[in-house]
Design a protein around this motif. Structure first.
Motif, mmCIF file in Angstrom:
data_model
loop_
_atom_site.group_PDB
_atom_site.id
_atom_site.type_symbol
_atom_site.label_atom_id
_atom_site.label_comp_id
_atom_site.label_asym_id
_atom_site.label_seq_id
_atom_site.Cartn_x
_atom_site.Cartn_y
_atom_site.Cartn_z
ATOM 1 N N ALA A 107 -3.369 6.174 -11.488
ATOM 2 C CA ALA A 107 -3.958 5.055 -12.238
ATOM 3 C C ALA A 107 -4.119 3.789 -11.402
ATOM 4 O O ALA A 107 -4.533 2.754 -11.908
ATOM 5 C CB ALA A 107 -3.078 4.753 -13.453
ATOM 6 N N PHE A 108 -3.807 3.882 -10.098
ATOM 7 C CA PHE A 108 -3.766 2.665 -9.277
ATOM 8 C C PHE A 108 -4.633 2.831 -8.025
ATOM 9 O O PHE A 108 -5.097 3.926 -7.721
ATOM 10 C CB PHE A 108 -2.319 2.384 -8.847
ATOM 11 C CG PHE A 108 -1.361 2.286 -10.009
ATOM 12 C CD1 PHE A 108 -1.276 1.123 -10.749
ATOM 13 C CD2 PHE A 108 -0.553 3.359 -10.350
ATOM 14 C CE1 PHE A 108 -0.404 1.020 -11.811
ATOM 15 C CE2 PHE A 108 0.330 3.266 -11.413
ATOM 16 C CZ PHE A 108 0.408 2.095 -12.149
ATOM 17 N N GLY A 109 -4.791 1.737 -7.290
ATOM 18 C CA GLY A 109 -5.459 1.817 -5.996
ATOM 19 C C GLY A 109 -4.523 2.461 -4.991
ATOM 20 O O GLY A 109 -3.413 1.986 -4.783
ATOM 21 N N CYS A 110 -4.978 3.549 -4.401
ATOM 22 C CA CYS A 110 -4.122 4.342 -3.510
ATOM 23 C C CYS A 110 -4.441 3.952 -2.064
ATOM 24 O O CYS A 110 -5.610 3.876 -1.687
ATOM 25 C CB CYS A 110 -4.440 5.805 -3.794
ATOM 26 S SG CYS A 110 -3.621 6.923 -2.709
ATOM 27 N N VAL A 111 -3.391 3.678 -1.255
ATOM 28 C CA VAL A 111 -3.628 3.119 0.081
ATOM 29 C C VAL A 111 -2.836 3.884 1.137
ATOM 30 O O VAL A 111 -1.646 3.614 1.346
ATOM 31 C CB VAL A 111 -3.247 1.613 0.113
ATOM 32 C CG1 VAL A 111 -3.656 0.992 1.454
ATOM 33 C CG2 VAL A 111 -3.883 0.850 -1.036
ATOM 34 N N LEU B 42 -8.518 3.533 -1.686
ATOM 35 C CA LEU B 42 -9.134 4.414 -2.673
ATOM 36 C C LEU B 42 -8.796 3.921 -4.073
ATOM 37 O O LEU B 42 -7.648 4.010 -4.502
ATOM 38 C CB LEU B 42 -8.611 5.847 -2.493
ATOM 39 C CG LEU B 42 -8.635 6.378 -1.052
ATOM 40 C CD1 LEU B 42 -7.731 7.591 -0.906
ATOM 41 C CD2 LEU B 42 -10.073 6.722 -0.670
ATOM 42 N N GLU B 43 -9.772 3.353 -4.786
ATOM 43 C CA GLU B 43 -9.494 2.893 -6.160
ATOM 44 C C GLU B 43 -9.321 4.102 -7.067
ATOM 45 O O GLU B 43 -10.071 5.074 -6.964
ATOM 46 C CB GLU B 43 -10.633 2.000 -6.673
ATOM 47 C CG GLU B 43 -10.417 0.507 -6.418
ATOM 48 C CD GLU B 43 -9.204 -0.086 -7.155
ATOM 49 O OE1 GLU B 43 -9.197 -0.074 -8.391
ATOM 50 O OE2 GLU B 43 -8.283 -0.560 -6.490
ATOM 51 N N LYS B 44 -8.350 4.090 -7.929
ATOM 52 C CA LYS B 44 -8.055 5.114 -8.937
ATOM 53 C C LYS B 44 -8.699 6.482 -8.684
ATOM 54 O O LYS B 44 -9.841 6.712 -9.022
ATOM 55 C CB LYS B 44 -8.483 4.602 -10.317
ATOM 56 C CG LYS B 44 -7.796 3.294 -10.677
ATOM 57 C CD LYS B 44 -8.210 2.820 -12.048
ATOM 58 C CE LYS B 44 -7.588 1.484 -12.411
ATOM 59 N NZ LYS B 44 -7.957 0.342 -11.555
ATOM 60 N N THR B 45 -7.915 7.369 -8.072
ATOM 61 C CA THR B 45 -8.449 8.697 -7.788
ATOM 62 C C THR B 45 -7.548 9.767 -8.423
ATOM 63 O O THR B 45 -6.329 9.598 -8.507
ATOM 64 C CB THR B 45 -8.573 8.933 -6.260
ATOM 65 O OG1 THR B 45 -8.633 10.327 -6.024
ATOM 66 C CG2 THR B 45 -7.425 8.343 -5.465
ATOM 67 N N GLN B 46 -8.163 10.864 -8.869
ATOM 68 C CA GLN B 46 -7.416 11.950 -9.508
ATOM 69 C C GLN B 46 -6.630 12.769 -8.488
ATOM 70 O O GLN B 46 -5.733 13.527 -8.843
ATOM 71 C CB GLN B 46 -8.372 12.872 -10.276
ATOM 72 C CG GLN B 46 -8.726 12.375 -11.672
ATOM 73 C CD GLN B 46 -7.501 11.994 -12.494
ATOM 74 O OE1 GLN B 46 -6.623 12.803 -12.734
ATOM 75 N NE2 GLN B 46 -7.410 10.728 -12.913
ATOM 76 N N ASP B 47 -7.002 12.628 -7.203
ATOM 77 C CA ASP B 47 -6.395 13.456 -6.180
ATOM 78 C C ASP B 47 -5.850 12.570 -5.044
ATOM 79 O O ASP B 47 -6.324 12.640 -3.904
ATOM 80 C CB ASP B 47 -7.489 14.407 -5.644
ATOM 81 C CG ASP B 47 -6.876 15.495 -4.796
ATOM 82 O OD1 ASP B 47 -5.651 15.699 -4.880
ATOM 83 O OD2 ASP B 47 -7.638 16.105 -4.028
ATOM 84 N N PRO B 48 -4.852 11.721 -5.349
ATOM 85 C CA PRO B 48 -4.412 10.738 -4.346
ATOM 86 C C PRO B 48 -3.723 11.405 -3.159
ATOM 87 O O PRO B 48 -2.879 12.283 -3.351
ATOM 88 C CB PRO B 48 -3.426 9.850 -5.119
ATOM 89 C CG PRO B 48 -3.078 10.577 -6.359
ATOM 90 C CD PRO B 48 -4.092 11.634 -6.607
ATOM 91 N N PRO B 49 -4.067 10.997 -1.924
ATOM 92 C CA PRO B 49 -3.465 11.614 -0.740
ATOM 93 C C PRO B 49 -2.065 11.087 -0.426
ATOM 94 O O PRO B 49 -1.403 11.603 0.467
ATOM 95 C CB PRO B 49 -4.445 11.226 0.373
ATOM 96 C CG PRO B 49 -5.092 9.968 -0.093
ATOM 97 C CD PRO B 49 -5.116 10.026 -1.585
ATOM 98 N N THR B 50 -1.631 10.036 -1.123
ATOM 99 C CA THR B 50 -0.311 9.441 -0.870
ATOM 100 C C THR B 50 0.207 8.829 -2.173
ATOM 101 O O THR B 50 -0.566 8.580 -3.090
ATOM 102 C CB THR B 50 -0.406 8.338 0.219
ATOM 103 O OG1 THR B 50 0.770 7.526 0.158
ATOM 104 C CG2 THR B 50 -1.592 7.424 0.027
ATOM 105 N N ASP B 51 1.523 8.573 -2.217
ATOM 106 C CA ASP B 51 2.088 7.917 -3.408
ATOM 107 C C ASP B 51 2.180 6.404 -3.224
ATOM 108 O O ASP B 51 2.802 5.722 -4.026
ATOM 109 C CB ASP B 51 3.464 8.510 -3.750
ATOM 110 C CG ASP B 51 4.472 8.337 -2.620
ATOM 111 O OD1 ASP B 51 4.101 7.814 -1.543
ATOM 112 O OD2 ASP B 51 5.637 8.726 -2.820
ATOM 113 N N GLN B 52 1.541 5.867 -2.167
ATOM 114 C CA GLN B 52 1.571 4.422 -1.918
ATOM 115 C C GLN B 52 0.428 3.753 -2.668
ATOM 116 O O GLN B 52 -0.738 4.114 -2.465
ATOM 117 C CB GLN B 52 1.369 4.124 -0.434
ATOM 118 C CG GLN B 52 2.443 4.686 0.440
ATOM 119 C CD GLN B 52 2.113 4.577 1.922
ATOM 120 O OE1 GLN B 52 2.870 5.067 2.722
ATOM 121 N NE2 GLN B 52 1.013 3.950 2.299
ATOM 122 N N ILE B 53 0.752 2.783 -3.514
ATOM 123 C CA ILE B 53 -0.319 2.097 -4.238
ATOM 124 C C ILE B 53 -0.343 0.606 -3.913
ATOM 125 O O ILE B 53 0.650 0.030 -3.470
ATOM 126 C CB ILE B 53 -0.187 2.299 -5.759
ATOM 127 C CG1 ILE B 53 1.119 1.676 -6.279
ATOM 128 C CG2 ILE B 53 -0.295 3.770 -6.128
ATOM 129 C CD1 ILE B 53 1.029 1.210 -7.692
#
Ligand code: GTP
Length: 381
Positions: A168-172, A184-195
């Motif tokens: 639900a967050f911007g993933c960085v 990456l703004e709000k993505t269903q497949d985030p490559p990291t848990d850092q937001i």
């Protein structure tokens, strides 16, 4: 007026923090807080007050953030205002009551999160700018983010927090040096848990490069462009307490966490407990307060009522035998006898009749009157 008149119930020891001791990191740094949003997700409460001014653990939410900035040794704060701009200055004035120097810059039309940063440029005094979203409750010492910025000699440093569900967050993502590789703004497949935690250090030159006099989003425009341009953008990553207070669920949870000492706030002077009752509030014998509940000034809780993890604003009345759970009860609201309010938001001055049941995300608009037994989920009489 800045005040602090309340008592904690069943007191315990508040969470302690690891604090950076090198206060000289704050030299030449201005803090900028973005407080111009309309707070639509918290309506109807934000129809009458801007989100950062809503009472949270006995104080306007913003005061917790200001106390964190003060504790870091930063003196000068600029508030970027727009929606209900006047309310902030009326309350905090020049900041001297908090030991700060506060300036205000108002946007006639909201300029967005990036435009809001650019717009305060004429008020900046130093060469480093620490920017905060005005609705984040965080446990990170701002000096630790500044230290990373200095050590990396970065153009921009973003505070990144590790969360359980980053979707639900911007993933960085960052590389092994800590340099940001994508935004990456709000993505269903985030490559990291850092937001993106909504706290950034900008060098003054980077603020100057944000386009002026038009709406700009820092998340959608400024950060992607910085990466394309090859700017030195680093992440300061931790797993500290972090909560975006933008929704009713997060607002009640954040307030309760402050009261219980799970979320640290220098404004609470290390006090915490199972509930917090303001002076002048009335709590009848047999009423049960728990779960980090706050009872505002002049509010009244009737005999046998149970109030669990709720925020009861000033002047509200919860009658005998009512149950209020994880809800926000607006200014001057009246909750009738044996009513049930669970996971709901009740707008200022509304009246909830006896035995009504308001559950699961219900939002009652200010001044609405629901008669006795007028809204129920069961057929009992
Ligand atoms: P919602 O409408 O519920 O999404 O809330 P919001 O308007 O506060 O938006 P959001 O939570 O995305 O904003 C993040 C932070 O930026 C908040 O502290 C806002 O007050 C602030 N903000 C958002 N838009 C603007 C703006 O146009 N100008 C300024 N100065 N601040 C803004």
């Amino acid at each position: 007026m800045v005040g602090q008149i309340f008592r904690f119930g069943a007191a315990s020891t508040a969470a302690s923090e690891n604090r950076e001791t090198d206060l000289s990191l704050a030299d030449g740094t201005d803090a900028v807080i973005l407080v111009g949003g309309k707070g639509t997700r918290l309506r109807p409460l934000t129809l009458s007050a801007p989100k950062p001014m809503l009472p949270t653990a006995g104080l306007p939410f913003l005061q917790h953030l200001l106390s964190r900035i003060k504790a870091a040794g930063i003196k000068h704060v600029v508030l970027g205002t727009s929606f209900k701009a006047e309310v902030f200055e009326e309350y905090f004035g020049d900041g001297s009551g908090l030991g700060l120097e506060i300036d205000y810059v108002m946007e006639d039309e909201p300029l967005g999160t990036g435009g809001g940063i650019r717009n305060v440029l004429p008020k900046l005094r130093g060469d480093t700018v620490l920017v905060f979203n005005g609705d984040v409750l965080g446990g990170t010492d701002p000096l630790a983010v500044l230290r990373t910025h200095r050590e990396k000699n970065a153009d921009v440093t973003m505070h990144l927090v590790r969360v359980g569900d980053p979707r639900a967050f911007g993933c960085v993502p960052t590389d092994e040096e800590g340099r940001v590789t994508a935004f990456l703004e709000k993505t269903q497949d985030p490559p990291t848990d850092q937001i993106n935690a909504g706290c950034y250090v900008f060098s003054r030159e980077m603020v100057e490069q944000i386009p002026a006099d038009r709406p700009v989003s820092v998340e959608r425009e400024v950060f992607p462009k910085l990466l394309t341009d090859g700017a030195k953008v680093y992440g300061h990553v931790d797993a500290a307490y972090w909560r975006d207070m933008g929704t009713p669920e997060d607002f009640v949870r954040g307030s309760a966490d402050l009261v219980r000492g799970i979320a640290p706030s220098p404004a609470l002077n290390g006090q915490s407990g199972e509930f917090l009752v303001h002076e002048g509030a009335g709590v009848a014998p047999g009423a049960l307060l728990m779960g980090g509940t706050v009872v505002g000034r002049g509010a009244e809780i009737g005999a046998g009522a149970r109030v669990d993890g709720a925020v009861v604003f000033d002047g509200a009345k919860v009658d005998a035998g009512a149950v209020v759970e994880r809800s926000i009860i607006g200014f001057g609201v009246h909750v009738g006898p044996r009513a049930l309010v669970r996971d709901a938001v009740i707008g200022d001055g509304a009246q909830i009749g006896a035995r009504c049941e308001l559950v699961g995300g219900a939002r009652v608009w200010p001044g609405v009157i629901i008669p006795d037994g007028g809204l129920r989920f069961s057929t009992d009489v």
